[in-house]
Motif scaffolding. Structure first.
Motif, mmCIF file in Angstrom:
data_model
loop_
_atom_site.group_PDB
_atom_site.id
_atom_site.type_symbol
_atom_site.label_atom_id
_atom_site.label_comp_id
_atom_site.label_asym_id
_atom_site.label_seq_id
_atom_site.Cartn_x
_atom_site.Cartn_y
_atom_site.Cartn_z
ATOM 1 N N ALA A 1 0.808 -1.219 0.000
ATOM 2 C CA ALA A 1 0.000 0.000 0.000
ATOM 3 C C ALA A 1 0.842 1.271 0.000
ATOM 4 O O ALA A 1 0.438 2.281 -0.584
ATOM 5 N N HIS A 2 1.999 1.235 0.640
ATOM 6 C CA HIS A 2 2.751 2.477 0.863
ATOM 7 C C HIS A 2 4.186 2.437 0.358
ATOM 8 O O HIS A 2 4.949 3.369 0.593
ATOM 9 N N GLY A 3 4.554 1.369 -0.355
ATOM 10 C CA GLY A 3 5.931 1.241 -0.813
ATOM 11 C C GLY A 3 6.338 2.336 -1.788
ATOM 12 O O GLY A 3 5.575 2.739 -2.662
ATOM 13 N N VAL A 4 7.580 2.822 -1.616
ATOM 14 C CA VAL A 4 8.142 3.853 -2.490
ATOM 15 C C VAL A 4 9.519 3.381 -2.960
ATOM 16 O O VAL A 4 10.339 2.931 -2.157
ATOM 17 N N ASP A 5 9.738 3.486 -4.255
ATOM 18 C CA ASP A 5 11.046 3.151 -4.827
ATOM 19 C C ASP A 5 11.967 4.346 -4.623
ATOM 20 O O ASP A 5 11.994 5.272 -5.431
ATOM 21 N N GLY A 6 12.731 4.319 -3.562
ATOM 22 C CA GLY A 6 13.565 5.471 -3.210
ATOM 23 C C GLY A 6 14.863 5.561 -3.969
ATOM 24 O O GLY A 6 15.418 6.658 -4.115
ATOM 25 N N ASP A 7 15.376 4.432 -4.456
ATOM 26 C CA ASP A 7 16.670 4.468 -5.148
ATOM 27 C C ASP A 7 16.540 4.376 -6.660
ATOM 28 O O ASP A 7 17.551 4.345 -7.378
ATOM 29 N N GLY A 8 15.303 4.327 -7.152
ATOM 30 C CA GLY A 8 15.075 4.381 -8.588
ATOM 31 C C GLY A 8 15.440 3.143 -9.366
ATOM 32 O O GLY A 8 15.634 3.208 -10.585
ATOM 33 N N ASP A 9 15.479 1.980 -8.706
ATOM 34 C CA ASP A 9 15.846 0.760 -9.422
ATOM 35 C C ASP A 9 14.638 -0.002 -9.960
ATOM 36 O O ASP A 9 14.773 -1.097 -10.510
ATOM 37 N N GLY A 10 13.442 0.566 -9.778
ATOM 38 C CA GLY A 10 12.240 -0.076 -10.286
ATOM 39 C C GLY A 10 11.621 -1.074 -9.341
ATOM 40 O O GLY A 10 10.609 -1.702 -9.677
ATOM 41 N N HIS A 11 12.204 -1.247 -8.155
ATOM 42 C CA HIS A 11 11.684 -2.183 -7.173
ATOM 43 C C HIS A 11 11.595 -1.518 -5.804
ATOM 44 O O HIS A 11 12.227 -0.491 -5.543
ATOM 45 N N ILE A 12 10.789 -2.120 -4.943
ATOM 46 C CA ILE A 12 10.673 -1.642 -3.563
ATOM 47 C C ILE A 12 11.283 -2.716 -2.681
ATOM 48 O O ILE A 12 10.713 -3.791 -2.492
ATOM 49 N N ASN A 13 12.462 -2.424 -2.170
ATOM 50 C CA ASN A 13 13.208 -3.383 -1.366
ATOM 51 C C ASN A 13 13.505 -2.748 -0.003
ATOM 52 O O ASN A 13 14.556 -2.128 0.191
ATOM 53 N N VAL A 14 12.568 -2.882 0.922
ATOM 54 C CA VAL A 14 12.737 -2.244 2.235
ATOM 55 C C VAL A 14 13.733 -2.986 3.109
ATOM 56 O O VAL A 14 14.088 -2.507 4.182
ATOM 57 N N LYS A 15 14.203 -4.129 2.639
ATOM 58 C CA LYS A 15 15.194 -4.892 3.388
ATOM 59 C C LYS A 15 16.616 -4.415 3.093
ATOM 60 O O LYS A 15 17.401 -4.158 4.007
ATOM 61 N N ALA A 16 16.935 -4.275 1.807
ATOM 62 C CA ALA A 16 18.307 -3.952 1.418
ATOM 63 C C ALA A 16 18.528 -2.483 1.083
ATOM 64 O O ALA A 16 19.653 -1.992 1.150
#
Length: 402
Positions: free
Chosen positions: A204-219
């Protein structure tokens, strides 16, 4: 029990064994709601995921090799209880080392935090405090296979209504390419990443902060920071407003007016002699509650509407107050004044007090030795009845007087 799960568990209704048995009896054999043959259960999960838009290949990939994790069940049935005082917990969690690392992280990701504040209105200190409290800034994220944890807790008939939607959301994350179900690890209750969020919240709230096209809140720290900011915004955080403010107190106050739920305009507290340590009284029009985690002789704070997001994040009063205090420290506030709180009760004393309060007709929940909101309110009422300062802090004096 982690903070993310504590919040969800408090909001979810608990399925009793009777209701679980009824659900099992009524469910079609190939797709039981919970329990039963694991293969049939997973077939039902796959069918539900597909009905909600997932591809069959994503469901197969997510569920392939899934198994019950007995360690997850053991954790779920042996959750510890929270008995530390505010001073004990906050001094351990808001350490100088954490403050130093937190401030370094704010500098390291200055552009990301600036974006989080611009787009979602959440101050860097607020996000960073949760980041530090939850995982030590990503260092300790949990070592349970997330897929197996959610399969285990969904299959178990204690709370499938809480965990099965998270398993469906995990399948969606797999479809997006944001999670490897075989290798992704996290907390035992399914929380993932550097700020420990459940799959539904990440979807619901994921944001791709590094612009790689994925939402990876772990790495990815940028993904974690911005996703946390969007999530906090969704809980009602108001930009530019305080969340908690340390105050000093006069000798005499109407102590029975203290406590969460007793909000009045902050200006009324100021008129009574409650004085912000930072000198800021420009939010006097906002509703504020005076909280005294260890009574009138210990640290004292005013809480403002933004404090509600901490209560959303975790239902523990001690955790939420510590996290909010941590955020103020990261935002420039000084160390709180410890004061000289009266000696509290040990576990046996608390249980004896709760037993007496229950006998007097107060609804304190379980007699468990934990100073929860019900016990605090009952203590305050009995203190007022006995002519003692009604600050909600249980002492031997009160126990002896009852």
């Amino acid at each position: 029990m982690s903070a993310r799960f504590a919040r969800r568990l408090a909001l979810a209704s608990v399925i009793t064994s009777c209701l679980a048995s009824a659900a099992l009896a009524q469910a079609p054999a190939p797709a039981p709601a919970c329990g039963g043959d694991l293969g049939a259960f997973l077939d039902g999960v796959k069918a539900e995921a597909i009905s909600k838009g997932a591809s069959a290949s994503a469901a197969d990939e997510a569920l392939a090799g899934a198994q019950i994790d007995q360690k997850v069940l053991s954790r779920d049935r042996a959750q510890g209880v929270f008995r530390q005082t505010f001073l004990e917990f906050s001094q351990r969690t808001v350490s100088q080392a954490r403050l130093d690392i937190g401030r370094q992280k704010i500098k390291q990701y200055a552009e990301v935090f600036a974006r989080a504040e611009k787009e979602f209105g959440v101050a860097p200190g607020v996000i960073t405090a949760f980041w530090g409290m939850e995982t030590d800034f990503g260092a300790v994220q949990g070592d349970f296979n997330t897929r197996n944890a959610l399969v285990t807790l969904s299959h178990d008939c204690r709370r499938p209504q809480l965990f099965r939607p998270q398993l469906i959301a995990l399948i969606e994350m797999v479809q997006h390419g944001d999670l490897n179900p075989s290798t992704n690890t996290g907390a035992w209750a399914g929380e993932i990443g550097q700020v420990q969020m459940l799959p539904e919240d990440i979807i619901a709230h994921g944001v791709d902060g590094d612009g790689d096209g994925h939402i990876n809140v772990k790495a990815s720290s940028p993904d974690a920071i911005l996703t946390a900011a969007k999530f906090i915004q969704s809980m009602g955080f108001k930009p530019g407003q305080p969340w908690i403010q340390e105050v000093t107190l006069p000798e005499n106050l109407p102590w029975d007016r203290s406590g969460l739920g007793n909000e009045v305009p902050a200006s009324e507290w100021f008129k009574l002699g409650v004085t912000p340590r930072d000198g800021a009284t420009n939010f006097g029009n906002l509703p504020a509650a005076l909280i005294l985690p260890q009574g009138r002789k210990g640290p004292a704070f005013l809480t403002y509407p933004n404090f509600s997001i901490y209560l959303e994040w975790n239902q523990s009063f001690i955790y939420t107050t510590s996290a909010a205090y941590f955020a103020t420290r990261l935002s420039g506030a000084p160390t709180y004044l410890k004061g000289t709180p009266d000696q509290g009760l040990d576990d046996s004393g608390m249980k004896a007090l709760q037993t007496k309060l229950e006998a007097l007709g107060h609804n304190i929940g379980k007699v468990d030795g934990i100073l929860g909101s019900g016990t605090r309110q009952a203590v305050q009422k009995e203190q007022a009845r006995l002519g003692q300062p009604a600050d909600g802090w249980p002492t031997q004096t009160l126990l002896s007087a009852l």
